[in-house]
Design an enzyme around this catalytic site. Structure first.
Site, short mmCIF file in Angstrom:
data_model
loop_
_atom_site.label_atom_id
_atom_site.label_comp_id
_atom_site.label_asym_id
_atom_site.label_seq_id
_atom_site.Cartn_x
_atom_site.Cartn_y
_atom_site.Cartn_z
N ASP A 306 0.86 -1.15 -0.08
CA ASP A 306 0.26 0.15 -0.02
C ASP A 306 0.56 1.35 -0.13
OD1 ASP A 306 -1.79 1.38 0.45
OD2 ASP A 306 -1.60 1.73 2.95
N ASP A 500 -1.37 -0.58 6.44
CA ASP A 500 -1.80 -0.51 7.59
C ASP A 500 -3.10 -0.23 7.70
OD1 ASP A 500 -1.95 2.73 6.14
OD2 ASP A 500 -1.14 2.88 7.19
#
Length: 612
Positions: A306, A500
Site C-alpha cells: 500500500d 496499515d
C-alpha cells in the site's frame, strides 16, 4: 568403572536401576501405554521398550546367575531425560526475552485524581487516568501525552535503539523508559489491551504453534516407530536364530536399534527452531504470529505494498492551491470535515492554520474512490478526482495542464467545484519514508518483484514509484478491490502484502503472507500474519529473511535427524560388527542424546545468524 563394584553387587544395581526406572522413566511407560491403547506408537514407545527389555532381561539374568545390564536401562533413561532437559532449556531461553519484558513493567503509577497526586498499584490504574512521569522513571502503561515533552527509550518493546521524542499528542508505551524531561499523559489502554501485553500474547501463541511441515514429521513418526520395532525384532531373530549368538547378545543388538532410532531429535527439530526464530523477531520489534507464516514466507516472489502510511509517511500536507484560495479551502474543509479519507486531515489542518471557517453542510455523500459532495451553504459542492466531476458532467479542462504538472511531481490533486463549474485545485503530497527506498532495494537484491497498489491516479503513483525504485504500479484501485488484485497475482506467484489501514485488511488476509505496520489500525494488525512494531519498512525485509532463515534451519534440523537415524540403525544392528564396529545400548542412548543436543544447538545458533 576402574574395576570397582558397588557394595551389594547385583542387588544394589537392581535397587538403584529400579529407582531410576520409577522416578525417571515412569512417564515414558505411561505415554507408551496411552499410545498403545489408541492403537498407535510414539517416540516414548521406543524408550519404554528399549529400557524395559534391558531391565526385565537383567532381572532374569540375575536369577539365572548371568551377566546383568541394569546400568544400561538406567543410563538410557538418563540420556533421554538429558535431551529433554536441554530442549526445555532451549524453550526457556527462546522465550526469555518475552518474559523479561513482562518483568520490566512498572509496579505502580503516579496518578492525579481530584486534584491530588498519589501512587497506586498498576492494577488500579483506569482508562482516562492522568499520570505524571518524571525523568528516569518507567512509563507505567499506554497513553497519550497531554502536557510536557521528553525523549523515551522504547528499545525494550520496539527494538528501536535511538530514544524517541515525545510531545503533546504523542503515544507512549508502558514499560518504556523516560529519559530527560517530565510529562503528563492520559491512559488509553490497560491490562491485556496494552501493547506490551499484546506482544507477549502474540509471541507466546506463535511459539506454541506448529509449522505445516510438522504435520509431515508427525506422519513419518507414526510410521517410523512401528518400522523400527520390526527392524529390532528382525535384528534379534537374525542374531539369535540365524547367526547363533547368545540370547543376551542378540537382545542387546535389538535394544541398541530401538534406542538409536528413537526420533527425539525429529520431534524437537521444528519447535526449537520456531521458538528461537519467533523470540528473535520479538526482540527486533517483529511479531511473527505462527509457524504457518514462517513456512509461507520461504516462497515469496512478489511483495505488494500500500502507498499511504506504508511507503509514505502517512502525514499528507497541502503543497499547492490553484484558484481563490480562501473559497476553495472553505468548501473543501466543510466537506472533508465529514469525511474519513486519509487526505482530509491535510485540508483541515491547513484551514485551521489559516483560520478559514467551515460553512453549513447538508446532504453529505461520500462516493468510494471518487470523492465527496453535498450542499455547502445551500450550493451543490464537489471535492474529489476527475471521475467525480465526469459523473457530475462538470468540465475540468481549464485545469488539465496544472493537474498534469502537479501529478508529475508525485502530488495528489483534488478538484474543488460548485454548482456546474470547477473552481480550483488543491495539491497534497505524502513524502516517502526515508527508509522506503533502501528497503525496496534490499528486497530487489533477494529477487523479489515490487508492486505498489494505491487508490491514487497513475501519474502520481508512478512518480512515487520512480523515487523509491518500485517495479510496477497498480493505481486507481478502490479499497474493496485490493484483495481481488492480490488474488489475481497469486495465480502465478506467492504474494506478500504490506499495509496499515482498515481498507488493507482484506488484502492482508488474502495474501500468502500479510505484513501489517504497527502504527496501523487494529483491524489491519489482526489480519496480518506479521506485525512490524516500529512501523519501519526495513523490518518487512528483515521479517521475510528471518522467516526464511528459520524455516531453512527447521529443514536443516530435520535433515540431520533423519540422516542420523539412517546411519545409526545399521551400526546398532551389528551390520558392521565384523569390522569391529559395535554400538552397545548405553552408547546408543548417548548418541541419541547427542543427536538431540546437536538439534538444540543448531536452533540456538539461529539467534546469532546473519539476517540481511
Amino acid at each position: 568403572m576402574l574395576g570397582i563394584m558397588l557394595p551389594g553387587d547385583k542387588v544394589a544395581m537392581l535397587v538403584l536401576a529400579t529407582a531410576v526406572m520409577i522416578i525417571g522413566g515412569l512417564s515414558f511407560f505411561e505415554s507408551a501405554w496411552a499410545s498403545l491403547k489408541n492403537h498407535g506408537a510414539n517416540m516414548d514407545t521406543l524408550v519404554a521398550m528399549g529400557t524395559g527389555a534391558a531391565y526385565v532381561y537383567s532381572i532374569y539374568a540375575m536369577i539365572a546367575g548371568e551377566h546383568v545390564y541394569f546400568e544400561i536401562a538406567a543410563l538410557l533413561i538418563v540420556f533421554v531425560l538429558l535431551g529433554q532437559w536441554l530442549e526445555e532449556m532451549t524453550k526457556q531461553r527462546a522465550s526469555h526475552a518475552v518474559d523479561k519484558l513482562m518483568g520490566m513493567q512498572a509496579k505502580d503509577a503516579t496518578v492525579v485524581r481530584g486534584g491530588k497526586t498519589f501512587k497506586v498499584p498498576l492494577d488500579n490504574v483506569l482508562v482516562g487516568d492522568v499520570i505524571i512521569v518524571k525523568p528516569g522513571e518507567k512509563i507505567p502503561i499506554d497513553g497519550e501525552v497531554i502536557e510536557g515533552s521528553s525523549t523515551v527509550d522504547e528499545s525494550m518493546v520496539t527494538g528501536e535503539s535511538m530514544p524517541v521524542a515525545k510531545s503533546v499528542g504523542a503515544a507512549v508505551i508502558g514499560a518504556t523508559m523516560n529519559k530527560n524531561g517530565s510529562f503528563t499523559f492520559k491512559t488509553t489502554k490497560i491490562g491485556t489491551d496494552t501493547l506490551l501485553s499484546q506482544i507477549v500474547e502474540l509471541v507466546r501463541r506463535a511459539q506454541a504453534s506448529r509449522a505445516p511441515i510438522q504435520k509431515l514429521v508427525d506422519k513419518v513418526s507414526h510410521v517410523f516407530v512401528p518400522v523400527v520395532l520390526l527392524i529390532a525384532l528382525a535384528t534379534f531373530v537374525t542374531w539369535y536364530v540365524v547367526i547363533g549368538a547368545t540370547f543376551a547378545a542378540s537382545l542387546l543388538f535389538a535394544v541398541a536399534v530401538i534406542i538409536i532410532a528413537c526420533p527425539c531429535a525429529l520431534g524437537i527439530a521444528t519447535p526449537t527452531a520456531l521458538m528461537v526464530g519467533v523470540g528473535r523477531g520479538a526482540r527486533m520489534g517483529i511479531l511473527i504470529k505462527s509457524g504457518e507464516v514462517l513456512e509461507a514466507a520461504r516462497d515469496i516472489h512478489v511483495v505488494v505494498m500500500d502507498k499511504t502510511g506504508t511507503i509514505t509517511e502517512g502525514h499528507p500536507t497541502v503543497t499547492d492551491s490553484i484558484g481563490d484560495r480562501k473559497t476553495i479551502l472553505s468548501i473543501a474543509a466543510t466537506l472533508e470535515a465529514a469525511s474519513e479519507h486519509p487526505l482530509a486531515s491535510a485540508i483541515l489542518d491547513l484551514s485551521r492554520g489559516e483560520k478559514i471557517a467551515t460553512r453549513k453542510l447538508q446532504d453529505f455523500e461520500a462516493i468510494e474512490g471518487k470523492g465527496v459532495l453535498g450542499l455547502v451553504a445551500g450550493r451543490k459542492s464537489y471535492v474529489g478526482n476527475r471521475a467525480l466531476f465526469i459523473d457530475a458532467g462538470i468540465s475540468v479542462m481549464e485545469f488539465d495542464s496544472s493537474m498534469s504538472h502537479l501529478e508529475s511531481q508525485g502530488k495528489t490533486v483534488i478538484i474543488i467545484g460548485q454548482n456546474d463549474r470547477a473552481l480550483g485545485l488543491i495539491a497534497i503530497q505524502d513524502q516517502p519514508k526515508a527508509t522506503s527506498k533502501e528497503a525496496i532495494l534490499r528486497l530487489h537484491t533477494h529477487g523479489i518483484r515490487m508492486i505498489m497498489m494505491t487508490g491514487d491516479n497513475q501519474t502520481t503513483a508512478e512518480a512515487v514509484a520512480v523515487q523509491c525504485g518500485i517495479d510496477e504500479v497498480i493505481a486507481g484501485v478502490l479499497p474493496g478491490d485490493k484483495a481481488d488484485h492480490v488474488k489475481a497475482l497469486q495465480q502465478h506467484d506467492k504474494v506478500a502484502f504490506i499495509g496499515d489501514g482498515i481498507n488493507d485488511a482484506p488484502a492482508l488476509a488474502q495474501a500468502d503472507v500479510g505484513i501489517a505496520m504497527g502504527s496501523g489500525t487494529d483491524v489491519a494488525i489482526e489480519a496480518g500474519g506479521i506485525v512490524l512494531v516500529k512501523n519501519n519498512l526495513q523490518d518487512a525485509v528483515t521479517a521475510l529473511r528471518l522467516s526464511q532463515k528459520t524455516f531453512s534451519r527447521i529443514k536443516f534440523n530435520l535433515f540431520w535427524a533423519f540422516i542420523y537415524n539412517a546411519i545409526g540403525i545399521p551400526i546398532a544392528a551389528g551390520v558392521f560388527s565384523g569390522a569391529g564396529i559395535v554400538l552397545n545400548p548405553a552408547l546408543a542412548g548417548l548418541a541419541m542424546a547427542c543427536s538431540s543436543v546437536s538439534v538444540v544447538v543448531s536452533s540456538l545458533l539461529l539467534g546469532k545468524a546473519n539476517i540481511k
